[in-house]
Write a protein that holds these residues in place. Structure first.
Motif, PDB file in Angstrom:
ATOM      1  N   VAL A 319       0.836  -1.204   0.000  1.00  0.00           N
ATOM      2  CA  VAL A 319       0.000   0.000   0.000  1.00  0.00           C
ATOM      3  C   VAL A 319       0.866   1.247   0.000  1.00  0.00           C
ATOM      4  CG1 VAL A 319      -1.658   1.315   1.364  1.00  0.00           C
ATOM      5  CG2 VAL A 319      -1.958  -1.137   1.087  1.00  0.00           C
ATOM      6  N   GLU A 320       1.921   1.241   0.811  1.00  0.00           N
ATOM      7  CA  GLU A 320       2.819   2.406   0.858  1.00  0.00           C
ATOM      8  C   GLU A 320       3.478   2.644  -0.500  1.00  0.00           C
ATOM      9  OE1 GLU A 320       6.711   4.082   3.340  1.00  0.00           O
ATOM     10  OE2 GLU A 320       5.927   2.077   3.740  1.00  0.00           O
ATOM     11  N   ARG A 321       3.883   1.568  -1.153  1.00  0.00           N
ATOM     12  CA  ARG A 321       4.541   1.695  -2.454  1.00  0.00           C
ATOM     13  C   ARG A 321       3.577   2.236  -3.517  1.00  0.00           C
ATOM     14  NH1 ARG A 321       9.128  -0.123  -4.883  1.00  0.00           N
ATOM     15  NH2 ARG A 321       9.027  -0.703  -7.088  1.00  0.00           N
ATOM     16  N   VAL A 322       2.304   1.827  -3.445  1.00  0.00           N
ATOM     17  CA  VAL A 322       1.310   2.291  -4.417  1.00  0.00           C
ATOM     18  C   VAL A 322       0.948   3.750  -4.167  1.00  0.00           C
ATOM     19  CG1 VAL A 322      -1.084   2.030  -5.152  1.00  0.00           C
ATOM     20  CG2 VAL A 322       0.357   0.010  -4.916  1.00  0.00           C
ATOM     21  N   LEU A 323       0.772   4.121  -2.895  1.00  0.00           N
ATOM     22  CA  LEU A 323       0.280   5.462  -2.572  1.00  0.00           C
ATOM     23  C   LEU A 323       1.354   6.547  -2.621  1.00  0.00           C
ATOM     24  CD1 LEU A 323      -2.179   4.857   0.422  1.00  0.00           C
ATOM     25  CD2 LEU A 323      -2.734   5.347  -1.969  1.00  0.00           C
ATOM     26  N   SER A 324       2.605   6.192  -2.361  1.00  0.00           N
ATOM     27  CA  SER A 324       3.657   7.209  -2.241  1.00  0.00           C
ATOM     28  C   SER A 324       3.767   8.137  -3.452  1.00  0.00           C
ATOM     29  CB  SER A 324       5.012   6.540  -1.975  1.00  0.00           C
ATOM     30  OG  SER A 324       5.037   6.014  -0.669  1.00  0.00           O
ATOM     31  N   PRO A 325       3.779   7.622  -4.699  1.00  0.00           N
ATOM     32  CA  PRO A 325       3.838   8.557  -5.838  1.00  0.00           C
ATOM     33  C   PRO A 325       2.631   9.489  -5.902  1.00  0.00           C
ATOM     34  CG  PRO A 325       4.363   6.313  -6.539  1.00  0.00           C
ATOM     35  CD  PRO A 325       3.822   6.220  -5.147  1.00  0.00           C
ATOM     36  N   TRP A 326       1.436   8.969  -5.585  1.00  0.00           N
ATOM     37  CA  TRP A 326       0.236   9.804  -5.602  1.00  0.00           C
ATOM     38  C   TRP A 326       0.323  10.899  -4.543  1.00  0.00           C
ATOM     39  CZ3 TRP A 326      -3.591   9.283  -9.219  1.00  0.00           C
ATOM     40  CH2 TRP A 326      -3.549   8.123 -10.003  1.00  0.00           C
ATOM     41  N   VAL A 327       0.812  10.536  -3.366  1.00  0.00           N
ATOM     42  CA  VAL A 327       0.926  11.516  -2.284  1.00  0.00           C
ATOM     43  C   VAL A 327       2.000  12.551  -2.605  1.00  0.00           C
ATOM     44  CG1 VAL A 327       1.594  11.815   0.136  1.00  0.00           C
ATOM     45  CG2 VAL A 327       0.046   9.962  -0.511  1.00  0.00           C
ATOM     46  N   ASN A 328       3.167  12.086  -3.040  1.00  0.00           N
ATOM     47  CA  ASN A 328       4.307  12.978  -3.253  1.00  0.00           C
ATOM     48  C   ASN A 328       4.112  13.914  -4.430  1.00  0.00           C
ATOM     49  OD1 ASN A 328       5.594  11.744  -1.109  1.00  0.00           O
ATOM     50  ND2 ASN A 328       6.748  10.333  -2.394  1.00  0.00           N
ATOM     51  N   PHE A 329       3.481  13.428  -5.498  1.00  0.00           N
ATOM     52  CA  PHE A 329       3.441  14.211  -6.732  1.00  0.00           C
ATOM     53  C   PHE A 329       2.053  14.736  -7.097  1.00  0.00           C
ATOM     54  CE2 PHE A 329       6.965  11.047  -7.506  1.00  0.00           C
ATOM     55  CZ  PHE A 329       7.968  11.922  -7.125  1.00  0.00           C
ATOM     56  N   ILE A 330       1.031  14.360  -6.327  1.00  0.00           N
ATOM     57  CA  ILE A 330      -0.320  14.880  -6.606  1.00  0.00           C
ATOM     58  C   ILE A 330      -0.938  15.515  -5.361  1.00  0.00           C
ATOM     59  CG2 ILE A 330      -2.665  14.288  -7.309  1.00  0.00           C
ATOM     60  CD1 ILE A 330      -1.531  12.145  -9.132  1.00  0.00           C
ATOM     61  N   ILE A 331      -1.067  14.735  -4.282  1.00  0.00           N
ATOM     62  CA  ILE A 331      -1.763  15.245  -3.099  1.00  0.00           C
ATOM     63  C   ILE A 331      -1.001  16.395  -2.447  1.00  0.00           C
ATOM     64  CG2 ILE A 331      -2.510  14.651  -0.752  1.00  0.00           C
ATOM     65  CD1 ILE A 331      -3.305  11.917  -1.816  1.00  0.00           C
ATOM     66  N   MET A 332       0.305  16.228  -2.244  1.00  0.00           N
ATOM     67  CA  MET A 332       1.074  17.296  -1.600  1.00  0.00           C
ATOM     68  C   MET A 332       1.149  18.564  -2.457  1.00  0.00           C
ATOM     69  SD  MET A 332       1.512  16.177   1.260  1.00  0.00           S
ATOM     70  CE  MET A 332       2.315  17.674   1.768  1.00  0.00           C
ATOM     71  N   PRO A 333       1.377  18.470  -3.771  1.00  0.00           N
ATOM     72  CA  PRO A 333       1.303  19.694  -4.590  1.00  0.00           C
ATOM     73  C   PRO A 333      -0.068  20.360  -4.545  1.00  0.00           C
ATOM     74  CG  PRO A 333       2.493  17.993  -5.774  1.00  0.00           C
ATOM     75  CD  PRO A 333       1.924  17.342  -4.551  1.00  0.00           C
ATOM     76  N   ILE A 334      -1.155  19.560  -4.553  1.00  0.00           N
ATOM     77  CA  ILE A 334      -2.501  20.131  -4.457  1.00  0.00           C
ATOM     78  C   ILE A 334      -2.676  20.846  -3.117  1.00  0.00           C
ATOM     79  CG2 ILE A 334      -4.948  19.540  -4.222  1.00  0.00           C
ATOM     80  CD1 ILE A 334      -4.535  17.383  -6.328  1.00  0.00           C
ATOM     81  N   PHE A 335      -2.187  20.227  -2.044  1.00  0.00           N
ATOM     82  CA  PHE A 335      -2.255  20.858  -0.725  1.00  0.00           C
ATOM     83  C   PHE A 335      -1.516  22.189  -0.732  1.00  0.00           C
ATOM     84  CE2 PHE A 335      -0.182  21.653   3.375  1.00  0.00           C
ATOM     85  CZ  PHE A 335      -1.284  21.733   4.211  1.00  0.00           C
ATOM     86  N   ALA A 336      -0.330  22.219  -1.342  1.00  0.00           N
ATOM     87  CA  ALA A 336       0.441  23.462  -1.404  1.00  0.00           C
ATOM     88  C   ALA A 336      -0.296  24.523  -2.216  1.00  0.00           C
ATOM     89  CB  ALA A 336       1.817  23.184  -2.014  1.00  0.00           C
ATOM     90  N   LEU A 337      -0.873  24.130  -3.339  1.00  0.00           N
ATOM     91  CA  LEU A 337      -1.618  25.080  -4.174  1.00  0.00           C
ATOM     92  C   LEU A 337      -2.818  25.656  -3.430  1.00  0.00           C
ATOM     93  CD1 LEU A 337      -1.558  23.202  -7.606  1.00  0.00           C
ATOM     94  CD2 LEU A 337      -0.441  25.379  -7.095  1.00  0.00           C
ATOM     95  N   ALA A 338      -3.456  24.836  -2.589  1.00  0.00           N
ATOM     96  CA  ALA A 338      -4.667  25.285  -1.894  1.00  0.00           C
ATOM     97  C   ALA A 338      -4.372  26.084  -0.639  1.00  0.00           C
ATOM     98  CB  ALA A 338      -5.531  24.077  -1.546  1.00  0.00           C
ATOM     99  N   ASN A 339      -3.231  25.824   0.008  1.00  0.00           N
ATOM    100  CA  ASN A 339      -2.995  26.413   1.328  1.00  0.00           C
ATOM    101  C   ASN A 339      -1.874  27.444   1.387  1.00  0.00           C
ATOM    102  OD1 ASN A 339      -4.717  24.835   3.508  1.00  0.00           O
ATOM    103  ND2 ASN A 339      -4.073  23.344   1.970  1.00  0.00           N
ATOM    104  N   ALA A 340      -1.009  27.463   0.397  1.00  0.00           N
ATOM    105  CA  ALA A 340       0.100  28.422   0.426  1.00  0.00           C
ATOM    106  C   ALA A 340      -0.273  29.746  -0.226  1.00  0.00           C
ATOM    107  CB  ALA A 340       1.329  27.830  -0.276  1.00  0.00           C
ATOM    108  N   GLY A 341      -1.438  29.833  -0.823  1.00  0.00           N
ATOM    109  CA  GLY A 341      -1.852  31.068  -1.487  1.00  0.00           C
ATOM    110  C   GLY A 341      -2.369  32.081  -0.477  1.00  0.00           C
TER     111      GLY A 341
END
Length: 469
Positions: A319-341
């Protein structure tokens, strides 16, 4: 007629492999997040985008059904906005992967033994307490006092990014130490969020959550290794946490510790089964002709080998291996776009970084907590632990270099911004929004200053020590 160069597709494949190698670089995630921060700041401040940016984040989403009595929402609460979806649902997946990482390090990695874990855990504790004390001293008795948890976190992605750029100037032992510290720091931050930044607790729903957790423990004890029961329980647990007053993202951490970390097949079973399947595979070699591989029977045994291999890897790791790319390259950038503005203004900057007897100074408390509190707390508690022989000094590391690396612990970004979104909830909405905006600016500035300070000190210490050698 257009002639296509022979190496066209070869060049394309080479470029694809190069791009894939770049995304696997340890510094890539930090650079990606930094780019998202810049984009978010532009969206929040450019005249023709800032209103669209705010409106999009405040857009209500959900699944609704119409009845004769009216419309009601289901699956998602009716007040679920885009921003809330990101912070309460997508970040649950982030916290789930953080929980898996912490669990792995506790069982097999840098926190797996008392000797390995002692110094990073003690240092992480000091790196949490000292910034919190600095923030509290500055803001005690003011409206900003509840934000003490904001400057206590370390963002591993940015820290690793800078360590990678610094290369061999930092001893490997200190890189391992900072990574282990950040993991222990994440665990403390999770506890801080769960205990201090939830809402009013609904004891009935909390009891139901305990029942769900008990069911997950029971089915794991019974040897359940399939994924769907845990997914179903995770969804129920998220909903119970959401409405019970404990922040919903904590359900991700809890489930990360509950899913099985042991594989379906043990080593003895794997060895015996693999030997038998390999013999069968060789037995049918050339069964349908010398040029056909695999033959029909061999394809069957290859599928059995694949099933055997998958069953020998734990669900937690898969599960960690499957989710890590999604978290690192999609979820975290989306979080930054939504909260750092954050909309920047001279007035907002002055309000955030000047002290007011009633409002305190969110910006000053966060900035000093990250820039000074983190390295002082990490270094001081580590010094005491090493002198008391509770922990060991990282190999080939000096105290000046230790302090320089500790400065990088002041890069708070992700978790600090997340805690900022949970703080100041008991204030008047306009005041709450202003304090959160000031907090985000302070997190960004403090993290940048901590990164620059740490990098400069590492280079300076390296030159002095290298010259003396």
């Amino acid at each position: 007629m257009k002639l296509i160069p022979v190496n066209k597709w070869g060049d394309t494949a080479i470029r694809f492999r190069r791009s894939e190698r770049i995304t696997n670089k340890p510094w890539f995630q930090g650079v990606l997040l930094l780019c998202c921060v810049v984009v978010a700041m532009l969206l929040a401040n450019l005249p023709f985008t800032k209103e669209l940016y705010k409106d999009f984040l405040s857009t209500t989403i959900g699944l609704f059904a119409s009845t004769p009595e009216g419309r009601f929402s289901f699956l998602y609460p009716g007040d679920m906005t885009v921003e809330k979806f990101i912070n309460d649902i997508l970040m649950t997946i982030f916290f789930f992967t953080v929980g898996l990482e912490i669990k792995r390090e506790i069982e097999y990695g840098e926190l797996s033994s008392r000797k390995k874990a002692a110094l990073p855990i003690i240092a992480a504790f000091g790196g949490v307490v000292c910034p919190a004390l600095i923030f509290t001293i500055i803001n005690h008795g003011t409206a900003a006092s509840s934000g003490w948890g904001i400057p206590t976190a370390t963002d591993i992605a940015f820290a690793v990014c800078i360590l990678t750029v610094l290369g061999n100037k930092v001893p490997v032992s200190l890189k391992v130490f900072l990574t282990a510290l950040a993991i222990a720091d994440d665990l403390i931050a999770i506890l801080v969020v769960a205990i201090f930044y939830g809402g009013h607790i609904n004891l009935i729903l909390l009891a139901c959550s305990a029942v769900v957790i008990g069911i997950a423990i029971l089915i794991r004890k019974l040897g359940e290794k399939r994924g769907w029961p845990y997914i179903l329980l995770a969804l129920v647990l998220w909903a119970l946490f959401y409405y019970s007053g404990i922040h919903a993202t904590m359900s991700g951490v809890v489930m990360a510790f509950l899913i099985p970390a042991t594989p379906r097949f043990n080593k003895t079973y794997f060895d015996n089964k693999w030997k038998m399947l390999n013999e069968k595979l060789m037995e049918y070699d050339g069964f349908e002709g010398d040029k056909i591989f695999p033959s029909g029977p061999q394809r069957h045994y290859l599928r059995e080998i694949q099933r055997l291999s998958e069953g020998t890897v734990s669900m937690s790791y898969k599960v960690e291996r499957v989710l890590s790319p999604w978290v690192n390259f999609i979820i975290m950038p989306i979080f930054a776009l939504a909260n750092a503005g954050v909309e920047l203004s001279a007035e907002g900057f002055l309000n955030g970084f000047t002290f007011n007897p009633e409002m305190g100074s969110v910006g000053l408390g966060i900035a000093l907590g990250l820039i000074l509190g983190k390295p002082i707390g990490i270094t001081l508690t580590s010094f005491i632990a090493i002198k008391c022989k509770i922990g060991e000094m990282p190999a080939k590391a000096s105290w000046p270099m230790f302090f320089a690396v500790a400065c990088l612990g002041g890069i708070g970004f992700t978790m600090s911004i997340f805690v900022d979104t949970l703080s100041f909830g008991d204030q008047i909405p306009a005041i709450t929004e202003a304090m959160r905006a000031g907090g985000k600016v302070a997190v960004l500035l403090g993290s940048v200053c901590a990164g620059i300070l740490g990098s400069l000190l590492v280079n300076l210490v390296y030159k002095i020590e290298h010259r003396s050698n």
